[in-house]
Motif scaffolding. Structure first.
Motif, PDB file in Angstrom:
ATOM      1  N   ILE A  55      24.762  15.034 -31.140  1.00 28.75           N
ATOM      2  CA  ILE A  55      25.221  16.411 -30.545  1.00 28.75           C
ATOM      3  C   ILE A  55      25.628  17.240 -31.391  1.00 28.75           C
ATOM      4  O   ILE A  55      26.070  18.404 -31.216  1.00 28.75           O
ATOM      5  CB  ILE A  55      25.975  15.369 -29.546  1.00 28.75           C
ATOM      6  N   ASP A  56      26.943  16.267 -32.228  1.00 28.55           N
ATOM      7  CA  ASP A  56      28.016  17.064 -33.001  1.00 28.55           C
ATOM      8  C   ASP A  56      26.513  18.068 -33.852  1.00 28.55           C
ATOM      9  O   ASP A  56      27.544  18.865 -34.400  1.00 28.55           O
ATOM     10  CB  ASP A  56      28.963  16.304 -33.377  1.00 28.55           C
ATOM     11  N   ASP A  57      26.334  17.618 -34.595  1.00 28.33           N
ATOM     12  CA  ASP A  57      25.324  17.702 -35.427  1.00 28.33           C
ATOM     13  C   ASP A  57      24.709  19.204 -35.345  1.00 28.33           C
ATOM     14  O   ASP A  57      24.379  20.230 -36.127  1.00 28.33           O
ATOM     15  CB  ASP A  57      24.421  16.733 -36.002  1.00 28.33           C
ATOM     16  N   VAL A  58      24.377  18.669 -33.959  1.00 32.06           N
ATOM     17  CA  VAL A  58      22.760  20.232 -33.582  1.00 32.06           C
ATOM     18  C   VAL A  58      24.326  21.341 -33.007  1.00 32.06           C
ATOM     19  O   VAL A  58      23.339  22.694 -33.711  1.00 32.06           O
ATOM     20  CB  VAL A  58      22.539  19.683 -31.551  1.00 32.06           C
ATOM     21  N   LYS A  59      24.879  21.250 -33.308  1.00 30.05           N
ATOM     22  CA  LYS A  59      25.968  23.010 -33.095  1.00 30.05           C
ATOM     23  C   LYS A  59      26.179  23.313 -34.469  1.00 30.05           C
ATOM     24  O   LYS A  59      26.545  24.460 -34.493  1.00 30.05           O
ATOM     25  CB  LYS A  59      27.529  22.185 -32.626  1.00 30.05           C
ATOM     26  N   GLY A 118      17.698  26.124 -28.720  1.00 30.48           N
ATOM     27  CA  GLY A 118      17.091  26.586 -29.785  1.00 30.48           C
ATOM     28  C   GLY A 118      17.565  25.539 -31.200  1.00 30.48           C
ATOM     29  O   GLY A 118      16.693  25.415 -32.058  1.00 30.48           O
ATOM     30  N   GLN A 119      18.781  25.506 -30.719  1.00 28.04           N
ATOM     31  CA  GLN A 119      19.643  25.215 -31.863  1.00 28.04           C
ATOM     32  C   GLN A 119      18.505  22.760 -31.902  1.00 28.04           C
ATOM     33  O   GLN A 119      18.610  22.341 -33.448  1.00 28.04           O
ATOM     34  CB  GLN A 119      21.005  24.766 -32.470  1.00 28.04           C
ATOM     35  N   ALA A 120      19.026  22.936 -30.723  1.00 26.10           N
ATOM     36  CA  ALA A 120      18.414  20.973 -30.438  1.00 26.10           C
ATOM     37  C   ALA A 120      17.319  20.996 -30.829  1.00 26.10           C
ATOM     38  O   ALA A 120      16.384  20.049 -31.616  1.00 26.10           O
ATOM     39  CB  ALA A 120      19.088  21.111 -28.951  1.00 26.10           C
ATOM     40  N   ARG A 121      16.207  21.600 -30.303  1.00 25.08           N
ATOM     41  CA  ARG A 121      14.769  22.437 -30.820  1.00 25.08           C
ATOM     42  C   ARG A 121      14.322  22.486 -32.338  1.00 25.08           C
ATOM     43  O   ARG A 121      13.393  21.382 -32.871  1.00 25.08           O
ATOM     44  CB  ARG A 121      13.345  23.303 -30.040  1.00 25.08           C
ATOM     45  N   ALA A 122      15.239  22.645 -33.163  1.00 23.71           N
ATOM     46  CA  ALA A 122      14.862  23.266 -34.346  1.00 23.71           C
ATOM     47  C   ALA A 122      15.362  21.747 -35.415  1.00 23.71           C
ATOM     48  O   ALA A 122      14.698  21.163 -36.505  1.00 23.71           O
ATOM     49  CB  ALA A 122      16.266  24.291 -34.445  1.00 23.71           C
ATOM     50  N   ALA A 123      16.685  21.191 -34.697  1.00 24.47           N
ATOM     51  CA  ALA A 123      17.018  20.273 -35.371  1.00 24.47           C
ATOM     52  C   ALA A 123      15.915  18.455 -35.212  1.00 24.47           C
ATOM     53  O   ALA A 123      15.627  17.881 -35.921  1.00 24.47           O
ATOM     54  CB  ALA A 123      18.493  19.375 -34.111  1.00 24.47           C
ATOM     55  N   LEU A 124      15.403  18.634 -33.581  1.00 24.52           N
ATOM     56  CA  LEU A 124      14.140  17.684 -33.492  1.00 24.52           C
ATOM     57  C   LEU A 124      13.199  17.863 -34.317  1.00 24.52           C
ATOM     58  O   LEU A 124      12.191  16.781 -34.788  1.00 24.52           O
ATOM     59  CB  LEU A 124      13.821  17.666 -32.309  1.00 24.52           C
ATOM     60  N   GLN A 125      12.799  19.144 -34.722  1.00 27.41           N
ATOM     61  CA  GLN A 125      11.984  19.485 -35.897  1.00 27.41           C
ATOM     62  C   GLN A 125      11.934  19.128 -37.333  1.00 27.41           C
ATOM     63  O   GLN A 125      10.902  19.430 -38.509  1.00 27.41           O
ATOM     64  CB  GLN A 125      11.359  20.808 -35.876  1.00 27.41           C
ATOM     65  N   GLY A 126      13.829  18.483 -37.565  1.00 23.92           N
ATOM     66  CA  GLY A 126      13.541  18.530 -39.202  1.00 23.92           C
ATOM     67  C   GLY A 126      14.461  19.898 -39.935  1.00 23.92           C
ATOM     68  O   GLY A 126      14.350  19.810 -41.130  1.00 23.92           O
TER      69      GLY A 126
END
Length: 324
Positions: A209-213, A254-262
């Motif tokens: 959660i912290d990294d997504v930010k 959008g941040q979370a989706r980008a992170a899930l895709q690496g």
């Protein structure tokens, strides 16, 4: 952002053991978790809404509470109540089901507006206030609310203030023929949920959660997000457009989706993929548009198709930012 991608794939894979053929919906649930947002699941009975919430709680080893909303429910049935203890000669707080981590608000639109309002403070401020005493909710905290879009008798539509507090709205839909046969096979002897195990620890969830930010959003992407939400307010088909909270939610998702895709940066494709899920439930369709059978989903789709997409090499933009 490889760690978040691994985290997401493990949670999604675990949920797919129970919820078959609904990867896109499961990804939205994980995006909601990473954003610490709440999700409204709007669909007909029997498609796995409750099972999805229970599977998520078990996968994360979180405290799961279910609130079955009914017209006679009181706000204290949700938040808790103070009871006088004669032996100790003082009032003691008995926590309600909202004091948990993964909360299933089942058939939320069957509760009266007064009871629905009991969720507002918990969803926005992560706390509940009972008899002047504030009680902080545990982390992570996520509300998964369900409602049946077909049956309206005995229901109370969610007010705009409450809808705006949901990060995403999604629909599971019916499974394909092959998936439905697989569901029958999987549940022939026992339900897959019975053998589902937790795969991540609470500290891993909080770290993700912290990294997504920290995912980078280009100024062009931010402008694109605001243009989308602004156009919902200017559309002739919309009586009330998305609030600034809608812009914040779209950026966060959008941040979370980008992170899930690496990726460590947001692309316009992330925003376009999430626009309907994030914005459609936040707008009120005008009466004239309803007569033309225009849905909020369709209006948002038309808006992002008509909005110019920012161009440029966003990875190069990040490199320049790091060089400074």
């Amino acid at each position: 952002m490889a760690n978040i991608k691994v985290f997401g794939e493990s949670v999604i894979g675990n949920l797919e053991k129970v919820i078959v053929g609904k990867r896109q919906s499961i990804e939205l649930i994980v995006i909601g978790l990473l954003c610490q947002g709440h999700v409204l699941i709007e669909d007909v009975p029997g498609v796995g809404k409750t099972m999805l919430a229970r599977s998520l709680a078990r996968s994360l080893d979180c405290i799961f509470n279910r609130i079955q909303f009914t017209p006679d429910m009181l706000p204290s049935d949700v938040t808790g109540v103070s009871i006088y203890n004669q032996q100790k000669n003082k009032f003691e707080f008995r926590p309600g089901p909202i004091i948990g981590q993964i909360i299933l608000a089942d058939e939320i639109n069957r509760a009266t507006p007064k009871t629905q309002a009991a969720l507002l403070e918990a969803m926005e401020e992560r706390q509940v206030t009972v008899d002047g005493q504030t009680h902080i909710l545990p982390k992570p905290f996520m509300v998964l609310a369900t409602q049946n879009p077909i049956e309206y008798e005995g229901t109370f539509p969610l007010p705009e203030a409450q809808l705006d507090r949901f990060l995403l709205r999604l629909r599971l839909g019916y499974p394909s023929i092959a998936d439905e046969i697989r569901v029958m096979d999987d549940q022939q002897l026992q339900h897959p949920l019975e053998t589902l195990k937790s795969i991540v620890e609470l500290k891993e969830i909080q770290q993700a959660i912290d990294d997504v930010k920290r995912i980078y959003i280009s100024p062009l992407i931010k402008k694109y997000i605001v243009e989308l939400t602004t156009r919902t307010r200017q559309s002739a088909d919309v009586y009330l457009g998305a609030s600034p909270r809608g812009s914040l939610s779209l950026a966060r998702a959008g941040q979370a989706r980008a992170a899930l895709q690496g990726r460590d940066h947001v692309l316009p494709d992330d925003i376009k993929a999430l626009a309907v899920a994030v914005l459609a439930h936040r707008i009120i369709v005008s009466p004239a548009a309803r007569l033309r059978d225009l849905s909020s989903d369709r209006i948002v789709q038309e808006i992002f198709h008509a909005t110019p997409v920012p161009g440029g090499d966003f990875s190069a933009d990040i490199a320049r930012k790091k060089a400074k």
